[in-house]
Design a protein around this motif. Structure first.
Motif, PDB file in Angstrom:
ATOM      1  N   TYR A 275       9.164  -0.196   3.031  1.00 11.29           N
ATOM      2  CA  TYR A 275       8.723   0.815   4.530  1.00 11.29           C
ATOM      3  C   TYR A 275      10.114   1.860   4.100  1.00 11.29           C
ATOM      4  CZ  TYR A 275       6.571  -2.943   6.041  1.00 11.29           C
ATOM      5  OH  TYR A 275       4.790  -3.489   5.976  1.00 11.29           O
ATOM      6  N   ASN A 276       9.497   2.944   4.842  1.00  9.36           N
ATOM      7  CA  ASN A 276       9.820   3.904   4.345  1.00  9.36           C
ATOM      8  C   ASN A 276       9.239   5.275   5.039  1.00  9.36           C
ATOM      9  OD1 ASN A 276      11.799   5.865   3.642  1.00  9.36           O
ATOM     10  ND2 ASN A 276      12.275   5.541   1.628  1.00  9.36           N
ATOM     11  N   ALA A 277       9.685   6.650   4.987  1.00 12.05           N
ATOM     12  CA  ALA A 277       8.578   7.569   5.648  1.00 12.05           C
ATOM     13  C   ALA A 277       8.558   9.042   4.829  1.00 12.05           C
ATOM     14  CB  ALA A 277       9.925   8.422   7.246  1.00 12.05           C
ATOM     15  N   CYS A 278       8.722   8.416   4.343  1.00 18.62           N
ATOM     16  CA  CYS A 278       7.956   9.623   2.724  1.00 18.62           C
ATOM     17  C   CYS A 278       6.472  10.641   2.866  1.00 18.62           C
ATOM     18  CB  CYS A 278       8.686   9.411   1.204  1.00 18.62           C
ATOM     19  SG  CYS A 278       9.811   8.395   1.052  1.00 18.62           S
ATOM     20  N   ALA A 279       6.050   9.791   2.872  1.00 15.43           N
ATOM     21  CA  ALA A 279       5.058   9.356   3.055  1.00 15.43           C
ATOM     22  C   ALA A 279       4.236  10.573   4.264  1.00 15.43           C
ATOM     23  CB  ALA A 279       3.309   8.423   3.782  1.00 15.43           C
ATOM     24  N   TRP A 289       6.234  14.770  -2.063  1.00 16.67           N
ATOM     25  CA  TRP A 289       6.915  13.342  -2.488  1.00 16.67           C
ATOM     26  C   TRP A 289       6.299  12.930  -3.247  1.00 16.67           C
ATOM     27  CZ3 TRP A 289       4.880   9.048  -0.938  1.00 16.67           C
ATOM     28  CH2 TRP A 289       3.533   9.069  -0.454  1.00 16.67           C
ATOM     29  N   PRO A 290       7.366  11.861  -4.258  1.00 20.61           N
ATOM     30  CA  PRO A 290       6.867  11.114  -4.970  1.00 20.61           C
ATOM     31  C   PRO A 290       5.467  10.892  -5.236  1.00 20.61           C
ATOM     32  CG  PRO A 290       8.853  10.358  -4.296  1.00 20.61           C
ATOM     33  CD  PRO A 290       8.659  10.871  -3.011  1.00 20.61           C
ATOM     34  N   ILE A 291       4.846  10.352  -4.147  1.00 19.18           N
ATOM     35  CA  ILE A 291       3.220   9.626  -4.854  1.00 19.18           C
ATOM     36  C   ILE A 291       2.364  11.480  -4.548  1.00 19.18           C
ATOM     37  CG2 ILE A 291       0.787   8.773  -3.806  1.00 19.18           C
ATOM     38  CD1 ILE A 291       3.080   6.167  -3.076  1.00 19.18           C
ATOM     39  N   PRO A 296       3.865   6.202  -9.327  1.00 20.44           N
ATOM     40  CA  PRO A 296       4.310   5.477  -8.387  1.00 20.44           C
ATOM     41  C   PRO A 296       5.750   5.500  -7.950  1.00 20.44           C
ATOM     42  CG  PRO A 296       4.364   4.659 -10.374  1.00 20.44           C
ATOM     43  CD  PRO A 296       3.943   5.553 -10.287  1.00 20.44           C
ATOM     44  N   CYS A 297       5.773   5.061  -6.064  1.00 18.20           N
ATOM     45  CA  CYS A 297       6.731   4.633  -5.473  1.00 18.20           C
ATOM     46  C   CYS A 297       8.023   3.424  -6.669  1.00 18.20           C
ATOM     47  CB  CYS A 297       6.639   3.911  -4.127  1.00 18.20           C
ATOM     48  SG  CYS A 297       7.516   3.075  -2.897  1.00 18.20           S
ATOM     49  N   LEU A 298       9.241   3.713  -6.114  1.00 17.06           N
ATOM     50  CA  LEU A 298       9.505   2.262  -6.833  1.00 17.06           C
ATOM     51  C   LEU A 298      10.306   1.387  -5.643  1.00 17.06           C
ATOM     52  CD1 LEU A 298      12.070   4.914  -8.569  1.00 17.06           C
ATOM     53  CD2 LEU A 298       9.465   4.125  -9.684  1.00 17.06           C
ATOM     54  N   GLY A 299       9.888   1.404  -4.255  1.00 16.09           N
ATOM     55  CA  GLY A 299      10.222   0.541  -3.583  1.00 16.09           C
ATOM     56  C   GLY A 299      11.618   1.244  -2.932  1.00 16.09           C
ATOM     57  N   CYS A 300      12.232   2.163  -2.895  1.00 17.14           N
ATOM     58  CA  CYS A 300      13.401   2.493  -3.439  1.00 17.14           C
ATOM     59  C   CYS A 300      14.339   2.168  -1.886  1.00 17.14           C
ATOM     60  CB  CYS A 300      14.156   4.005  -3.613  1.00 17.14           C
ATOM     61  SG  CYS A 300      14.023   5.127  -2.935  1.00 17.14           S
ATOM     62  N   SER A 301      13.588   1.948  -0.674  1.00 17.79           N
ATOM     63  CA  SER A 301      13.849   1.461   0.831  1.00 17.79           C
ATOM     64  C   SER A 301      14.496  -0.185   0.785  1.00 17.79           C
ATOM     65  CB  SER A 301      13.602   2.103   1.909  1.00 17.79           C
ATOM     66  OG  SER A 301      12.381   2.306   1.393  1.00 17.79           O
TER      67      SER A 301
HETATM   68  S1  SF4 Z   1      10.297   4.976  -4.129  1.00 25.17           S
HETATM   69 FE1  SF4 Z   1      11.435   5.602  -2.171  1.00 25.17          FE
HETATM   70  S2  SF4 Z   1      11.549   8.076  -2.334  1.00 25.17           S
HETATM   71 FE2  SF4 Z   1      10.618   7.165  -4.450  1.00 25.17          FE
HETATM   72  S3  SF4 Z   1       8.084   6.996  -2.362  1.00 25.17           S
HETATM   73 FE3  SF4 Z   1       9.154   4.916  -3.030  1.00 25.17          FE
HETATM   74  S4  SF4 Z   1      10.063   5.145  -0.641  1.00 25.17           S
HETATM   75 FE4  SF4 Z   1      10.383   7.297  -1.583  1.00 25.17          FE
END
Ligand code: SF4
Ligand code: SF4
Lengths: 367, 155, 220
Positions: A275-279, A289-291, A296-301
């Motif tokens: 769950y984050n606002a990157c998209a 943004w990363p994707i 792939p998203c790492l799930g950093c939040s």
């Molecule tokens: S890893 Fe973090 S910064 Fe990268 S897309 Fe996922 S939530 Fe966003």
């Protein structure tokens, strides 16, 4: 030291020569910053007019300064705006000019003058009360002591970055420093988590702006994350989602699917659980943004993202189990089964050996 | 479940052939939203603002959207807390408003469905002060000294 | 602190290891036990080979004969439908294929998500139908045991939670996914100790019967 100004934000902005159109623009962009619909701009204008700049004390503990780096890249409002117009940043040991005794004095002064009203922003995790305090100190005091002392009379605490929010990389197994999150330690004050490694700069400022504009904390989810930014998963707002739904996946970073921009699930994308606002807010001033960049998203939040299996393993793959463990379990099962069967056989043989033939007559007599 | 991507069947006229292969289908819903907003504007005068930065656009989606909307006759620039660029689209009543910072970075990008974008209109408080402002300028200029019938300043 | 993500990681980590260990140990124990029990030596001269008859029976008993079909068309059709649907989802859904690849080290191509989604929906409906049938059919109802209902419930929960998770109908998603994994783990754990073992023993049993009859030269 900067004193907390008595003027409202509206007054001080006009003193700075901001026109009414400029103010309107500020409100429109603030709404956008707070991930609120543009229709709320008038409400924001009314609130901003009356708002008073909160005093902010920023504490940095076990961290890489990436969160501060991220914040200083925030463009709306710029850090200068944030420091001079929106908040009164009274202590931040990386950014402030004062150092040593003077810096610590500034912190105490801000705490004294704004008792019960100041905001504490924390980045970095904290060696817990049972850990060796020597792992991280500021001016000879343990992180734990500084946090508890500073938080005591705060209005609220904002934990910026995944380390402060959830423990982060310092907490990765085997957690040598006994790292804990703010939420683990501060129980009697409202804690807002703004996780991310680092968080999107606009999200950091957006949360502060929310507090400033509405004078209260935003709505939070179960992990104390503001719903305005963390209310939807990456996967649900990902522009590659139609490919997921159709079953079109990149399987390697250099295959045709990757070139076509297909879904990255099989390459380990944690977007479905993150769950984050990157998209929508994106990175680098909304550039990408990363994707979108093909990673792939790492799930950093998310809590424990550092110990949640390989970054390139799909979400569905178990964390630790592999072919060898399975073979081991199977072999053990074989041995146990063999043992059981052998025992059963023995029993049968024994029974056969000690069998006492019974005739029908004998049986009838017994009855 | 996975609906067949309707946008794929109707590629945006502005999209080039090379790009149209990568349709992410996020421009179409916004266009529908604009359509509904226009209907409301025509029926009741209700205005609508859409924040384009909160949309999950894929690469090229924004370009495709603005290409469909096209360019109208009006372009305007407001200088207040940095520039704001206003562009009328080829559809009267649909405006693109680009709020930029003092360093000319985009702060917010919005579509306004209104007869005139909010930021172009004078603020009501400013309008209330406009006569006074004119009188002040007039007296500063010294032109009114020659005209004895100058209207008194309204307060 | 403990939330949905910790729950998901617990089901993906320690609990998965435990469940798979119980499953592997339990299943191997039962299979080895079955094989080692053996049969009493048969000194009669075989009238025909065991293998062809065994293999043929594996097939013939899988496809219901017309008589069975006429007597219980519901059982045959619905049974087939949900078994096929379940297997489609289990073996060919992309995340499952990735899971198999991760655990076994090899896997096979997957089916597109919409196909799997359809199969899952059908499976759910068919499973509900089997329960209704079981509860309303007097004979079936009479012979049903607690175990039958338990097995039905676990299988149904696995499919249902999977469907809810895929469509993201439960928030937060890690909770939905964790529930699905948890249900699948319960299935794995009870599998070796309930009638679910038939996943592995049906074909062995069918072969065994066929082979025994074949040896005697009778049709099965
Ligand atoms: S890893 Fe973090 S910064 Fe990268 S897309 Fe996922 S939530 Fe966003
Ligand atoms: S790339 Fe990741 S977030 Fe995007 S649709 Fe695929 S799995 Fe979901």
């Amino acid at each position: 030291m900067r004193k907390r100004p008595d003027k409202t934000l509206g007054e001080s902005l006009r003193d700075h020569g901001l026109s009414r159109r400029g103010f309107l623009k500020l409100c429109a962009t603030t709404a956008s910053l707070m991930a609120l619909p543009p229709s709320l701009a008038p409400a924001i204008a009314a609130a901003l007019e009356q708002a008073r700049r909160p005093s902010v004390i920023w504490l940095s503990f076990q961290e890489c300064t990436g969160c501060t780096e991220s914040l200083t890249r925030s463009h709306a409002p710029t850090l200068e705006d944030l420091i001079f117009d929106f908040i009164s940043l009274d202590y931040h040991h990386t950014l402030q000019a004062a150092s040593g005794e003077a810096a610590e004095a500034a912190r105490f002064q801000a705490m004294e003058e704004n008792k019960g009203q100041y905001l504490v922003i924390v980045d970095g995790s904290i060696p817990g009360p049972d850990a060796n305090p020597g792992f991280s100190t500021v001016a000879g005091h343990s992180n734990y002591d500084i946090l508890m002392e500073t938080v005591e009379h705060a209005a609220a605490v904002i934990a910026v970055g995944t380390c402060a929010a959830f423990g982060g990389l310092p907490q990765a197994r085997p957690n040598p420093t006994g790292a804990m999150s703010v939420m683990d330690l501060v129980r009697d004050k409202p804690v807002i988590n703004v996780p991310g490694c680092p968080p999107i700069p606009m999200v950091i400022t957006g949360v502060v702006a929310h507090y400033l504009v509405f004078g209260r904390l935003p709505e939070l989810d179960a992990y104390h994350r503001p719903l305005a930014f963390y209310g939807q998963s990456i996967h649900d707002r990902c522009y590659r989602r139609p490919f997921y739904d159709k079953g079109l996946f990149a399987e390697r970073f250099d295959d045709e699917g990757a070139r076509q921009g297909w879904c990255l699930y099989r390459l380990g994308c944690k977007g479905p659980t993150t769950y984050n606002a990157c998209a929508t807010m994106k990175w680098n001033d909304g550039t990408s943004w990363p994707i979108e960049a093909g990673h792939p998203c790492l799930g950093c939040s998310e809590p424990k993202f550092w110990d949640a299996g390989g970054f390139y393993e799909p979400v569905s793959v178990p964390l630790t189990l592999g072919p060898t463990t399975l073979l081991g379990a199977g072999a053990a099962g074989g041995v146990i089964g063999g043992g059981l069967a052998a025992m059963a056989r023995k029993q049968v043989k024994q029974d056969a050996a000690t069998r006492q033939p019974v005739t029908v007559d004998e049986l009838e007599q017994k009855l | 479940m996975s609906v067949f991507d309707p946008a794929r069947a109707h590629p945006a006229p502005g999209a080039t052939c090379a790009r149209s292969a990568r349709e992410h289908g996020h421009a179409l819903p916004i266009l529908h939203e604009i359509r509904h907003a226009l209907e409301r504007l025509l029926a009741s005068g209700e205005e609508t603002r859409i924040d384009l930065q909160s949309m999950p656009f894929g690469p090229g989606d924004l370009e495709r959207l603005t290409a469909v909307l096209g360019q109208g006759e009006v372009q305007a620039r407001v200088e207040a807390l940095g520039p704001t660029l206003i562009q009328e689209t080829a559809i009267p009543g649909v405006w693109l408003v680009d709020y930029r910072s003092l360093e000319d970075q985009r702060l917010s990008y919005q579509i306004e469905i209104a007869t005139l974008p909010e930021i172009l209109r004078p603020r009501p408080e400013d309008l209330a002060e406009s006569l006074a402002a004119l009188d002040a300028r007039l007296s500063e200029s010294g032109l009114d000294a020659a005209a004895p019938n100058a209207s008194p300043s309204s307060s | 602190m403990s939330g949905s993500m910790e729950f998901l990681l617990w089901t993906k980590g320690p609990l998965f290891n435990i469940a798979l260990a119980i499953f592997a140990i339990g299943l191997m124990a039962r299979l080895v036990e079955i094989f080692m029990l053996g049969r009493a030596p048969n000194y009669a001269e075989p009238r025909a080979h065991e293998w062809p008859a065994g293999l043929r029976t594996m097939l013939t008993r899988t496809v219901a004969d017309p008589g069975t079909f006429q007597r219980a068309p519901f059982n045959v059709v619905v049974g087939w439908v949900w078994h096929l649907g379940f297997l489609t989802a289990l073996l060919f859904f992309v995340p499952h294929v990735e899971l198999i690849q991760g655990v076994l080290g090899f896997a096979w191509p997957a089916l597109p998500n919409p196909v799997v989604d359809f199969a899952t929906a059908i499976t759910l409906l068919a499973l509900i139908a089997t329960l209704v049938h079981r509860l309303t059919h007097p004979v079936k109802r009479h012979i049903s045991t607690i175990e039958d209902y338990l097995v039905w419930a676990v299988v149904f929960m696995v499919v249902l939670t999977g469907y809810l998770a895929y469509h993201r109908l439960v928030e937060p998603y890690p909770l939905a996914l964790g529930m699905h994994i948890l249900c699948a783990e319960i299935l794995l754990i009870i599998l070796p100790f309930t009638k679910l073992t038939h996943i592995f023993t049906t074909f062995i049993a069918r072969w065994y019967n066929g082979a025994a009859f074949g040896r005697k030269g009778v049709q099965s």
